[in-house]
Design a protein around this motif. Structure first.
Motif, PDB file in Angstrom:
ATOM      1  N   ARG A 126     -42.218  -1.075 -59.476  1.00  0.00           N
ATOM      2  CA  ARG A 126     -42.137   0.183 -58.735  1.00  0.00           C
ATOM      3  C   ARG A 126     -41.166  -0.010 -57.564  1.00  0.00           C
ATOM      4  O   ARG A 126     -41.313  -0.947 -56.799  1.00  0.00           O
ATOM      5  CB  ARG A 126     -43.515   0.601 -58.207  1.00  0.00           C
ATOM      6  N   VAL A 143     -43.955   6.212 -49.952  1.00  0.00           N
ATOM      7  CA  VAL A 143     -44.051   6.209 -51.405  1.00  0.00           C
ATOM      8  C   VAL A 143     -43.517   7.550 -51.890  1.00  0.00           C
ATOM      9  O   VAL A 143     -44.003   8.594 -51.459  1.00  0.00           O
ATOM     10  CB  VAL A 143     -45.505   6.024 -51.883  1.00  0.00           C
ATOM     11  N   ASP A 175     -43.687   8.778 -58.133  1.00  0.00           N
ATOM     12  CA  ASP A 175     -43.636   7.317 -58.162  1.00  0.00           C
ATOM     13  C   ASP A 175     -43.972   6.835 -59.556  1.00  0.00           C
ATOM     14  O   ASP A 175     -45.048   7.108 -60.084  1.00  0.00           O
ATOM     15  CB  ASP A 175     -44.620   6.741 -57.142  1.00  0.00           C
TER      16      ASP A 175
END
Length: 394
Positions: free
Chosen positions: A232, A272, A276
């Motif tokens: 990620r 974030v 995501d």
């Protein structure tokens, strides 16, 4: 083909692999330990690209205990690692973490977690908006219901010093670090016999550990294991805000979805993204727009001193994100007699490496944990589809 034999083969030589190698050599002098690392510059490792922080404010007791050990180890690193590490100090700066809640339920949760954390030796306290405003008069708390902060064992430190110290000390005791890429595992029955490398090496071992960060999924697949870990992308910004210089500030986890901490007169901040998901392993392109579109408005809402802010630099790091429950996956994989995994840390692997390295060494040498029981983070939950959720993910 170059054929070598080792007692333990560690695939992945950043901080978790290096820490495990050091603990193995410390617990069993003379052990043959080989660490295989595809990029000895560590340029794209999570270790190097981390914001290098440690905290005790987790929602699972085992994570609190892991990081409490880690904080003490980091504070006394030079003494613990010895002169072979070549590191005088990791410069732990204990400004604390400040978690902010924007709901009454969130405030109750902070209170419950603080009580649990204090029971395990943390110093977490929960403050209301008025107390927060007195302590941090440069911030606004009109949308905050409570904040939790720890006065000890929380802050930030020298990430590469931690890696360098573990690596140097492990090598001084006899561990061998090999610069190569693992391209296959030779397996027979329930055992891994050898790691095969791009450079034509066959490295045989009695036990194997996969600690390859975002690359762990590929390595585990070579052993027939489906690891729920994916990369990620996180873009981190270093920002100058001349009207908001607060070097004493804690690392702030804002309920609006951003975090920030002071850094040499500037600030480190990130968020974030709304969408995501997994990223390509070769995607190191920063998302420049995140600062002005997502972060800056929230910084200004929290403190008017961020009215003037300039991005000085930015970088991208990859989390080895555990899609099951955002917690580390640690232990010998069921059905495999000698293959162990330490992966899926989801952003808190650096601070956990001292305790995880110790635990993995104990498991490999003795077949079980001798100090801190890490079994709640075992791989059995992956096979059973049983999440062990961590609420305090940053």
């Amino acid at each position: 083909m170059d054929r070598t034999q080792s007692d333990v083969v560690i695939i992945g030589g950043a901080v978790t692999g290096a820490a495990t190698a050091w603990w193995l050599m410390k617990m069993s002098p003379g052990l043959k330990v080989t660490v295989i690392e595809k990029d000895p510059t560590y340029a794209h490792s999570a270790t190097a690209l981390s914001v290098a922080s440690v905290r005790l404010q987790f929602s699972n007791p085992v994570n609190v205990e892991i990081s409490r050990f880690g904080a003490g180890f980091i504070r006394d690193f030079a003494e613990r690692i010895g002169p072979e590490g070549g590191v005088g100090s990791l410069g732990l700066k204990e400004n604390g973490y400040l978690f902010l809640s924007g709901t009454e339920d969130g405030a109750r949760t902070l209170g419950e977690l603080a009580a649990m954390q204090r029971g395990l030796g943390a110093t977490t306290e929960v403050l209301g908006p008025d107390a927060l405003a007195r302590r941090f008069p440069w911030m606004r708390f009109d949308d905050v219901t409570a904040g939790s902060i720890g006065s000890r064992d929380e802050g930030w430190f020298d990430n590469m010093g931690l890696l360098s110290g573990f690596r140097s000390a492990a090598r001084a005791m006899g561990a061998v670090f090999v610069a190569d890429r693992v391209t296959g595992l030779d397996c027979a029955g329930d055992r891994v016999l050898a790691a095969l490398t791009e450079g034509g090496r066959r490295i045989e071992g009695g036990a194997f550990l996969c600690s390859s960060g975002t690359g762990s999924t590929e390595i585990c697949a070579m052993a027939g294991i489906a690891l729920p870990v994916e990369p990620r992308k996180r873009t981190v910004f270093v920002v100058d805000a001349p009207n908001a210089r607060h070097p004493e500030a804690p690392l702030i986890i804002d309920h609006s979805g951003i975090y920030l901490r002071p850094e040499h007169g500037a600030w480190i901040t990130a968020t974030v993204p709304d969408e995501d998901g997994p990223c390509d392993e070769d995607d190191w392109e920063p998302d420049h727009a995140q600062f002005e579109e997502l972060i800056w408005p929230k910084l200004y809402a929290r403190a008017e001193g961020f009215d003037a802010a300039k991005v000085l630099r930015l970088w991208v790091g990859h989390y080895d994100y555990n899609t099951l429950d955002q917690n580390a996956i640690l232990g010998r994989w069921p059905g495999h007699a000698n293959f162990h995994v330490a992966a899926g840390f989801s952003g808190h692997g650096l601070q956990q490496s001292p305790a995880v390295g110790r635990g993995m060494a104990e498991l490999i040498l003795h077949g079980g944990y001798r100090s801190l029981d890490l079994s709640p983070l075992g791989p059995e939950r992956v096979l059973e589809g049983r999440p062990f959720l961590e609420k305090a993910i940053v």
